[in-house]
Structure formats: structure tokens, C-alpha cells
Scaffold this motif. Structure first.
Motif, PDB file in Angstrom:
ATOM      1  N   MET A   1       0.853  -1.151   0.000  1.00 32.16           N
ATOM      2  CA  MET A   1       0.000   0.000   0.000  1.00 32.16           C
ATOM      3  C   MET A   1       0.904   1.219   0.000  1.00 32.16           C
ATOM      4  SD  MET A   1      -1.438   0.493   3.830  1.00 32.16           S
ATOM      5  CE  MET A   1      -0.112   0.155   4.949  1.00 32.16           C
ATOM      6  N   PRO A   2       0.588   2.205  -0.787  1.00 29.88           N
ATOM      7  CA  PRO A   2       1.416   3.417  -0.787  1.00 29.88           C
ATOM      8  C   PRO A   2       1.130   4.277   0.435  1.00 29.88           C
ATOM      9  CG  PRO A   2      -0.377   3.618  -2.360  1.00 29.88           C
ATOM     10  CD  PRO A   2      -0.445   2.217  -1.801  1.00 29.88           C
ATOM     11  N   ILE A   3       2.193   4.837   1.005  1.00 31.51           N
ATOM     12  CA  ILE A   3       2.064   5.780   2.120  1.00 31.51           C
ATOM     13  C   ILE A   3       2.866   7.016   1.749  1.00 31.51           C
ATOM     14  CG2 ILE A   3       2.540   6.251   4.546  1.00 31.51           C
ATOM     15  CD1 ILE A   3       2.320   3.286   5.096  1.00 31.51           C
ATOM     16  N   ASP A   4       2.209   8.154   1.684  1.00 27.10           N
ATOM     17  CA  ASP A   4       2.882   9.414   1.373  1.00 27.10           C
ATOM     18  C   ASP A   4       3.794   9.775   2.537  1.00 27.10           C
ATOM     19  OD1 ASP A   4       3.604  12.090   0.935  1.00 27.10           O
ATOM     20  OD2 ASP A   4       1.677  12.569   0.000  1.00 27.10           O
ATOM     21  N   PRO A   5       5.097   9.970   2.299  1.00 24.93           N
ATOM     22  CA  PRO A   5       6.005  10.309   3.396  1.00 24.93           C
ATOM     23  C   PRO A   5       5.690  11.663   4.050  1.00 24.93           C
ATOM     24  CG  PRO A   5       7.175  10.306   1.297  1.00 24.93           C
ATOM     25  CD  PRO A   5       5.787   9.817   1.029  1.00 24.93           C
ATOM     26  N   ALA A   6       4.838  12.449   3.414  1.00 26.42           N
ATOM     27  CA  ALA A   6       4.445  13.732   3.996  1.00 26.42           C
ATOM     28  C   ALA A   6       3.302  13.582   5.002  1.00 26.42           C
ATOM     29  CB  ALA A   6       4.042  14.703   2.882  1.00 26.42           C
ATOM     30  N   TYR A   7       2.708  12.377   5.103  1.00 31.03           N
ATOM     31  CA  TYR A   7       1.640  12.156   6.076  1.00 31.03           C
ATOM     32  C   TYR A   7       2.173  12.379   7.485  1.00 31.03           C
ATOM     33  CZ  TYR A   7      -1.446   9.771   2.686  1.00 31.03           C
ATOM     34  OH  TYR A   7      -2.263   9.453   1.635  1.00 31.03           O
ATOM     35  N   PRO A   8       1.298  12.813   8.392  1.00 28.06           N
ATOM     36  CA  PRO A   8       1.717  12.922   9.801  1.00 28.06           C
ATOM     37  C   PRO A   8       2.082  11.539  10.347  1.00 28.06           C
ATOM     38  CG  PRO A   8      -0.393  14.032   9.428  1.00 28.06           C
ATOM     39  CD  PRO A   8      -0.062  13.277   8.176  1.00 28.06           C
ATOM     40  N   LEU A  16      -0.091   1.508   9.089  1.00 28.39           N
ATOM     41  CA  LEU A  16       0.784   0.341   9.191  1.00 28.39           C
ATOM     42  C   LEU A  16       0.230  -0.683  10.176  1.00 28.39           C
ATOM     43  CD1 LEU A  16       4.189   2.209   9.106  1.00 28.39           C
ATOM     44  CD2 LEU A  16       3.365   0.590   7.381  1.00 28.39           C
ATOM     45  N   GLU A  17      -0.275  -0.214  11.312  1.00 30.41           N
ATOM     46  CA  GLU A  17      -0.841  -1.133  12.305  1.00 30.41           C
ATOM     47  C   GLU A  17      -2.143  -1.748  11.812  1.00 30.41           C
ATOM     48  OE1 GLU A  17      -1.162   1.115  15.922  1.00 30.41           O
ATOM     49  OE2 GLU A  17       0.990   0.989  16.315  1.00 30.41           O
ATOM     50  N   ASP A  18      -3.025  -0.926  11.255  1.00 27.26           N
ATOM     51  CA  ASP A  18      -4.321  -1.410  10.795  1.00 27.26           C
ATOM     52  C   ASP A  18      -4.191  -2.433   9.670  1.00 27.26           C
ATOM     53  OD1 ASP A  18      -7.328  -1.097  10.875  1.00 27.26           O
ATOM     54  OD2 ASP A  18      -6.958  -0.482   8.787  1.00 27.26           O
ATOM     55  N   ILE A  70      -5.462   0.299  -0.515  1.00 29.13           N
ATOM     56  CA  ILE A  70      -5.373   1.761  -0.552  1.00 29.13           C
ATOM     57  C   ILE A  70      -6.128   2.286   0.651  1.00 29.13           C
ATOM     58  CG2 ILE A  70      -6.182   3.820  -1.798  1.00 29.13           C
ATOM     59  CD1 ILE A  70      -3.863   2.632  -3.215  1.00 29.13           C
ATOM     60  N   TYR A  71      -5.609   3.296   1.294  1.00 25.69           N
ATOM     61  CA  TYR A  71      -6.316   3.936   2.405  1.00 25.69           C
ATOM     62  C   TYR A  71      -6.901   5.247   1.924  1.00 25.69           C
ATOM     63  CZ  TYR A  71      -5.252   0.715   6.115  1.00 25.69           C
ATOM     64  OH  TYR A  71      -5.234  -0.399   6.910  1.00 25.69           O
ATOM     65  N   THR A  72      -8.203   5.419   2.182  1.00 24.82           N
ATOM     66  CA  THR A  72      -8.899   6.662   1.827  1.00 24.82           C
ATOM     67  C   THR A  72      -8.710   7.655   2.962  1.00 24.82           C
ATOM     68  OG1 THR A  72     -10.968   6.025   2.867  1.00 24.82           O
ATOM     69  CG2 THR A  72     -10.637   5.330   0.577  1.00 24.82           C
ATOM     70  N   SER A  73      -9.168   8.860   2.761  1.00 24.63           N
ATOM     71  CA  SER A  73      -9.042   9.868   3.804  1.00 24.63           C
ATOM     72  C   SER A  73      -9.936   9.535   4.988  1.00 24.63           C
ATOM     73  CB  SER A  73      -9.386  11.250   3.252  1.00 24.63           C
ATOM     74  OG  SER A  73     -10.710  11.264   2.768  1.00 24.63           O
ATOM     75  N   GLY A  81      -9.113   1.477   5.096  1.00 19.23           N
ATOM     76  CA  GLY A  81      -8.460   0.603   4.135  1.00 19.23           C
ATOM     77  C   GLY A  81      -9.464   0.025   3.157  1.00 19.23           C
ATOM     78  N   VAL A  82      -9.139   0.081   1.878  1.00 22.37           N
ATOM     79  CA  VAL A  82      -9.973  -0.476   0.816  1.00 22.37           C
ATOM     80  C   VAL A  82      -9.105  -1.473   0.051  1.00 22.37           C
ATOM     81  CG1 VAL A  82     -11.304   0.041  -1.258  1.00 22.37           C
ATOM     82  CG2 VAL A  82     -11.256   1.684   0.622  1.00 22.37           C
ATOM     83  N   THR A  83      -9.555  -2.708  -0.059  1.00 23.15           N
ATOM     84  CA  THR A  83      -8.782  -3.700  -0.800  1.00 23.15           C
ATOM     85  C   THR A  83      -9.289  -3.789  -2.230  1.00 23.15           C
ATOM     86  OG1 THR A  83     -10.250  -5.482  -0.094  1.00 23.15           O
ATOM     87  CG2 THR A  83      -8.299  -5.088   1.246  1.00 23.15           C
TER      88      THR A  83
END
Length: 88
Positions: A1-8, A16-18, A70-73, A81-83
Motif C-alpha cells: 500500500m502506498p504511504i505518502d512520506p508527507a503524512y503525519p 501500518l498497524e491497521d 489503498i487507504y482513503t481519507s 483501508g480499501v482492498t
């Protein structure tokens, strides 16, 4: 799953945990990994990862296996999380 490094960091930790991600792929020198992440981190900029047998590994997935997450807002403020499943 992509994670934007700019995320808090809290959002990254939640995702990551979920998701139950055991492996985190990063690229570069200044990548901050959430301190609570207990999985394995591989930095793809590390050239030592590219040594050894160059042949492709055999495929272990099939048409009904998960393709990606993919994780939505999230309308509640928490990412959701959406698979997406690959169909043959």
C-alpha cells in the motif's frame, strides 16, 4: 500500500498497524519511519539488496489473491483501508 512520506506520523502508524504490514519499503537517506513500527524496513536505495541470483522468483499468487490496499481519507477522520482484488 502506498504511504505518502508527507503524512503525519500518527496517520502512518495507524495505516501500518491497521493493515498488519510486516514489511515497509522506503527509498532514500532521510526517510522517517514511525518509531512505533515493529516490522522490517528495507531501504531500496541500499545497493546491497541487489546482489545475488538475478533470476525471477516463481509466482506464488493467483487470480483470487489480494492485489493491493489503498487507504482513503476516511469520512470519520480515520483512514479507511480499501482492498482491490485482482480478477482473472
Amino acid at each position: 500500500m502506498p504511504i505518502d512520506p508527507a503524512y503525519p506520523p500518527d496517520r502512518m502508524t495507524y495505516m501500518l498497524e491497521d493493515s498488519g504490514a510486516d514489511l515497509l519499503l522506503v527509498y532514500g537517506e532521510n526517510v522517517e519511519v514511525p518509531p512505533a513500527y515493529a516490522g522490517t524496513v528495507l531501504n531500496l536505495a541500499d545497493v546491497s539488496l541487489y546482489t545475488g541470483e538475478p533470476a525471477n522468483l516463481p509466482a506464488i499468487s493467483g487470480v483470487s489473491d489480494l492485489a493491493y490496499v489503498i487507504y482513503t481519507s476516511g469520512s470519520t477522520g480515520q483512514p479507511k483501508g480499501v482492498t482491490v482484488v485482482q480478477r482473472g
